[in-house]
Scaffold this motif. Structure first.
Motif, PDB file in Angstrom:
ATOM      1  N   ARG A  46      39.162  37.794  36.699  1.00 53.38           N
ATOM      2  CA  ARG A  46      39.024  36.978  37.908  1.00 53.38           C
ATOM      3  C   ARG A  46      39.156  37.879  39.122  1.00 53.38           C
ATOM      4  O   ARG A  46      40.193  38.513  39.348  1.00 53.38           O
ATOM      5  N   PHE A  47      38.072  37.969  39.901  1.00 51.70           N
ATOM      6  CA  PHE A  47      38.057  38.767  41.122  1.00 51.70           C
ATOM      7  C   PHE A  47      38.283  37.842  42.319  1.00 51.70           C
ATOM      8  O   PHE A  47      37.500  36.921  42.554  1.00 51.70           O
ATOM      9  N   VAL A  48      39.342  38.090  43.056  1.00 54.13           N
ATOM     10  CA  VAL A  48      39.660  37.315  44.250  1.00 54.13           C
ATOM     11  C   VAL A  48      39.337  38.175  45.470  1.00 54.13           C
ATOM     12  O   VAL A  48      39.608  39.377  45.481  1.00 54.13           O
ATOM     13  N   GLY A  49      38.778  37.565  46.503  1.00 49.63           N
ATOM     14  CA  GLY A  49      38.337  38.355  47.644  1.00 49.63           C
ATOM     15  C   GLY A  49      37.011  39.017  47.305  1.00 49.63           C
ATOM     16  O   GLY A  49      36.246  38.553  46.462  1.00 49.63           O
ATOM     17  N   LEU A 104      39.193  31.807  31.445  1.00 49.47           N
ATOM     18  CA  LEU A 104      39.502  31.327  32.782  1.00 49.47           C
ATOM     19  C   LEU A 104      39.223  29.830  32.880  1.00 49.47           C
ATOM     20  O   LEU A 104      38.323  29.306  32.222  1.00 49.47           O
ATOM     21  N   PRO A 105      39.980  29.112  33.703  1.00 53.66           N
ATOM     22  CA  PRO A 105      39.772  27.660  33.825  1.00 53.66           C
ATOM     23  C   PRO A 105      38.341  27.333  34.242  1.00 53.66           C
ATOM     24  O   PRO A 105      37.740  28.042  35.050  1.00 53.66           O
ATOM     25  N   TRP A 106      37.818  26.274  33.683  1.00 52.91           N
ATOM     26  CA  TRP A 106      36.489  25.798  34.068  1.00 52.91           C
ATOM     27  C   TRP A 106      36.695  24.740  35.160  1.00 52.91           C
ATOM     28  O   TRP A 106      36.949  23.577  34.897  1.00 52.91           O
ATOM     29  N   ASP A 107      36.590  25.173  36.409  1.00 57.64           N
ATOM     30  CA  ASP A 107      36.904  24.292  37.534  1.00 57.64           C
ATOM     31  C   ASP A 107      35.686  24.085  38.426  1.00 57.64           C
ATOM     32  O   ASP A 107      35.790  24.076  39.645  1.00 57.64           O
ATOM     33  N   GLU A 108      34.528  23.891  37.793  1.00 61.22           N
ATOM     34  CA  GLU A 108      33.302  23.674  38.560  1.00 61.22           C
ATOM     35  C   GLU A 108      33.230  22.218  39.017  1.00 61.22           C
ATOM     36  O   GLU A 108      33.682  21.314  38.313  1.00 61.22           O
ATOM     37  N   PRO A 109      32.640  21.983  40.214  1.00 54.78           N
ATOM     38  CA  PRO A 109      32.562  20.608  40.702  1.00 54.78           C
ATOM     39  C   PRO A 109      31.771  19.712  39.753  1.00 54.78           C
ATOM     40  O   PRO A 109      30.771  20.144  39.183  1.00 54.78           O
ATOM     41  N   ASN A 110      32.243  18.491  39.593  1.00 57.01           N
ATOM     42  CA  ASN A 110      31.582  17.446  38.808  1.00 57.01           C
ATOM     43  C   ASN A 110      31.626  17.691  37.297  1.00 57.01           C
ATOM     44  O   ASN A 110      30.987  16.969  36.547  1.00 57.01           O
ATOM     45  N   GLU A 111      32.365  18.700  36.849  1.00 57.38           N
ATOM     46  CA  GLU A 111      32.266  19.074  35.447  1.00 57.38           C
ATOM     47  C   GLU A 111      33.627  19.045  34.750  1.00 57.38           C
ATOM     48  O   GLU A 111      34.577  19.676  35.198  1.00 57.38           O
ATOM     49  N   THR A 112      33.685  18.293  33.661  1.00 58.01           N
ATOM     50  CA  THR A 112      34.785  18.440  32.720  1.00 58.01           C
ATOM     51  C   THR A 112      34.491  19.664  31.865  1.00 58.01           C
ATOM     52  O   THR A 112      33.340  19.948  31.546  1.00 58.01           O
TER      53      THR A 112
END
Length: 523
Positions: A158-161, A243-251
């Motif tokens: 996970r790349f932040v920034g 990594l968590p799957w935290d895309e909009p509209n998606e389980t």
């Protein structure tokens, strides 16, 4: 190495590995290890491995790292599975960690910067032929610009920034499967000497591969690794936490991380490909091997102008721009076909990518930022398919690719005018498909396949439709969905064994349907 030097070296390695040690002590150990390896080349790879192991072992908690989103202001909490707790605000560390995590982040950044300086020509050393393995960690504001690496492994990182790799060089493989880039990702001018693997990577900011050189395969397709049954890599896979799957509209579809090699016989098999939420540029890039973007998803313009392709290509998304691009078969292995977006063709004799007169007046309008131009493109495609049966599957593929474009906003709740217009247009695309799949209506387009893996579908009504294969693996169905009376030769709603699962976020009607499903229809 003298006994005293060996003892000091081991002490520094132990200090670096001690996550409870003060960050200043660990950073001092990093400096001593690097200085010692400057003078002793045989220590360089082991020291690089130790620093990478430290970065993997001391990744900051997700709740205490600032997240930079590029996918719009939508509140993702509505899309979070019920068993996933909300993160604390990004600017507030978890209780009892105030200041600690900021120091830890600074240490991690400094350690990687000190190592990176030795990987650049003209830096201290420099250190040639070094591998980096930073898989499964979190990195903040990475700067590996101009570094020369033997191999780089960043699987599930996970790349932040901003992640800066401009001008870097990988002599071997560069592995970024399932990586998430929260901010901008800069790979402009990078040379990939081996395989460049970005399977199911998620790019959430502006992405640049302009002028990059891919000497082997450029893989932006599925994110699964294919392994033999006795491959020791299974042990690492089993310990991996995706990594968590935290895309909009998606389980979370529970995309697999790895499968047995015999499970997938073709490159087209598997789940979702790479996802670009913002604009991406491959302008002037050179692809010396296959350029594989099957099931990749572009949420904005994908600029491939002036790119050079020399082998098999699968790049058929409407948002792709190919002006000035060139294709030859000098490195083509002859396995499989090459696919371009509808509206583009290779000019005979020159290899240039040019507008395809065979589908005039359609000229890529479905990928235009203006919704009215997209709507005009939809009408032209419908007329084209009505009048040209031989083009119908290509038209359907283009419409399905449009429906697979990632949405940066929630489809439920309050919508601004632009968002509401986009949903209206998507329903119109769905309607064009549904109307032409019904044998009882004219015009009827028979025996066509639907490629809707991972698509977000809203109020989909395919009732009475018929067709060949329908791929709904990992798809997200919102509102009411109807398959009533459908007849498909085969459908898939997951990849089997509970992975790549489609989700229905509202009622679904399958009365009288014969779906020939590869897997049970999710309830």
């Amino acid at each position: 190495m003298a006994d005293r030097d060996l003892a000091e070296h081991r002490a520094d390695l132990a200090a670096l590995a001690d996550a409870e040690a003060p960050s200043t002590d660990r950073l001092a150990a990093v400096r001593r290890l690097l200085a010692r390896a400057d003078d002793r080349p045989e220590l360089r790879q082991p020291v690089a491995d130790a620093i990478c192991a430290h970065l993997r072992a001391t990744a900051p908690l997700e709740s205490t790292v600032p997240v930079l989103r590029a996918t719009g202001p939508a509140d993702r909490s509505a899309n979070r599975p019920a068993d996933r707790p909300a993160n604390p605000p990004a600017d507030r560390p978890a209780a009892g960690t105030e200041g600690t995590d900021e120091r830890e982040t600074d240490l991690r950044r400094a350690a990687l910067d000190l190592l990176a300086a030795r990987l650049r020509p003209g830096g201290p050393g420099p250190w040639p032929e070094i591998d980096l393995d930073l898989s499964g960690t979190t990195l903040v504001d990475v700067d590996l610009r101009g570094c020369e690496l033997a191999e780089g492994r960043f699987a599930d990182t996970r790349f932040v920034g901003t992640a800066s790799f401009e001008g870097a060089s990988f002599d071997g493989d560069a592995l970024f499967p399932r990586t998430v880039f929260e901010g901008d990702a800069r790979f402009d001018g990078v040379r990939f000497g081996g395989e460049a693997v970005f399977g199911r990577a998620r790019f959430r900011g502006v992405t640049g591969f302009a002028g990059a050189r891919f000497d082997a395969i450029a893989w932006f397709g599925r994110g699964e690794e294919t392994l033999w049954e006795d491959d020791p890599a299974w042990e690492a896979i089993e310990e991996l936490s995706p990594l968590p799957w935290d895309e909009p509209n998606e389980t979370d579809p529970q995309w697999p991380v790895a499968v047995l090699i015999e499970d997938y016989q073709d490159w087209e098999e598997g789940g979702d490909g790479a996802r670009f939420a913002g604009p991406v540029s491959f302008r002037g890039a050179h692809f010396g091997g296959p350029a594989w973007f099957y099931q990749a998803r572009f949420g904005a313009v994908a600029d491939f102008r002036e790119a050079g392709f020399t082998a098999r290509v699968h790049l058929d998304q409407p948002a792709v721009r190919l002006t000035g691009a060139h294709w030859s078969d000098e490195n083509d292995d002859g396995y499989g076909e090459t696919y371009w977006p509808l509206g583009w063709a290779v000019e005979s004799g020159t290899g240039r990518l040019v507008p395809d007169d065979d589908v005039h007046p359609y000229a890529g309008q479905l990928g235009d930022p203006d919704p009215e131009i997209r709507r005009a493109g939809l009408r032209r495609l419908a007329v084209l398919g009505d009048s040209r049966p031989e083009l119908r599957q290509r038209v359907v593929d283009a419409l399905c690719a449009y429906l697979r474009t990632p949405l940066p906003f929630r489809v439920t709740g309050d919508l601004d005018p632009g968002q509401a217009e986009e949903l209206r247009l998507r329903r119109e695309v769905q309607q064009v498909l549904a109307d032409r799949l019904r044998p009882a209506t004219e015009p009827y387009w028979p025996e066509l396949d639907l490629q809707l893996c991972g698509a977000t579908l809203v109020e989909l009504d395919l009732s009475g439709g018929a067709g060949g294969y329908a791929d709904f693996v990992g798809a997200q169905f919102h509102g009411s969905t109807s398959f009533a009376g459908c007849r498909f030769e085969r459908t898939a709603f997951d990849l089997g064994t509970g992975s790549g699962v489609a989700t229905f976020h509202g009622p679904v009607d399958v009365s009288g349907a014969r779906l020939g499903a590869d897997s049970p229809l999710p309830g």
